[in-house]
Design a protein around this motif. Structure first.
Motif, PDB file in Angstrom:
ATOM      1  N   GLU A  63      58.927   9.804 -31.643  1.00 25.94           N
ATOM      2  CA  GLU A  63      58.091   9.604 -30.746  1.00 25.94           C
ATOM      3  C   GLU A  63      58.138   8.873 -29.863  1.00 25.94           C
ATOM      4  N   LYS A  64      58.127   9.126 -28.127  1.00 25.46           N
ATOM      5  CA  LYS A  64      58.490   9.081 -26.912  1.00 25.46           C
ATOM      6  C   LYS A  64      58.250   7.223 -27.232  1.00 25.46           C
ATOM      7  N   GLY A  65      58.742   6.963 -26.272  1.00 21.64           N
ATOM      8  CA  GLY A  65      58.070   5.851 -25.638  1.00 21.64           C
ATOM      9  C   GLY A  65      59.416   4.518 -25.361  1.00 21.64           C
ATOM     10  N   GLU A  66      58.471   3.031 -25.159  1.00 18.66           N
ATOM     11  CA  GLU A  66      59.548   2.381 -25.115  1.00 18.66           C
ATOM     12  C   GLU A  66      59.916   1.304 -26.148  1.00 18.66           C
ATOM     13  N   TRP A  67      61.188   0.895 -25.791  1.00 24.85           N
ATOM     14  CA  TRP A  67      61.601   0.570 -27.786  1.00 24.85           C
ATOM     15  C   TRP A  67      62.884  -0.474 -27.218  1.00 24.85           C
ATOM     16  N   GLY A  68      62.586  -1.350 -27.539  1.00 25.93           N
ATOM     17  CA  GLY A  68      63.041  -3.183 -27.679  1.00 25.93           C
ATOM     18  C   GLY A  68      64.879  -3.331 -28.042  1.00 25.93           C
TER      19      GLY A  68
END
Length: 79
Positions: A63-68
């Protein structure tokens, strides 16, 4: 360092790559390799780009997206 032998297929010579090295480099049968000569050396390397090899390890359901990455520490904090 691994030691191997040359074989022959048709009019071409072939080099066997030990299984441990093939596994470590994730080489597959039929994969293209770069073969260069320098002085009296033969240099064999994967024709795949390093980025393509890294991207090939990403699962299809990723799942693509931002991550911390956690809280900022040290010199990467800008004011």
């Amino acid at each position: 360092m691994a030691v191997g032998k040359l074989g022959k297929v048709g009019n071409s010579l072939v080099v066997r790559i030990p299984a441990a090295i093939a596994r470590a480099l994730d080489l597959r049968e039929g994969e293209e390799l770069r073969i260069n000569q320098r002085d009296h050396e033969i240099i064999v390397s994967s024709a795949r780009s390093r980025m393509a090899a890294m991207l090939a390890t990403v699962p299809e359901d990723y799942e693509k997206g931002e991550w911390g990455t956690g809280p900022a520490v040290g010199a990467e904090v800008f004011e």
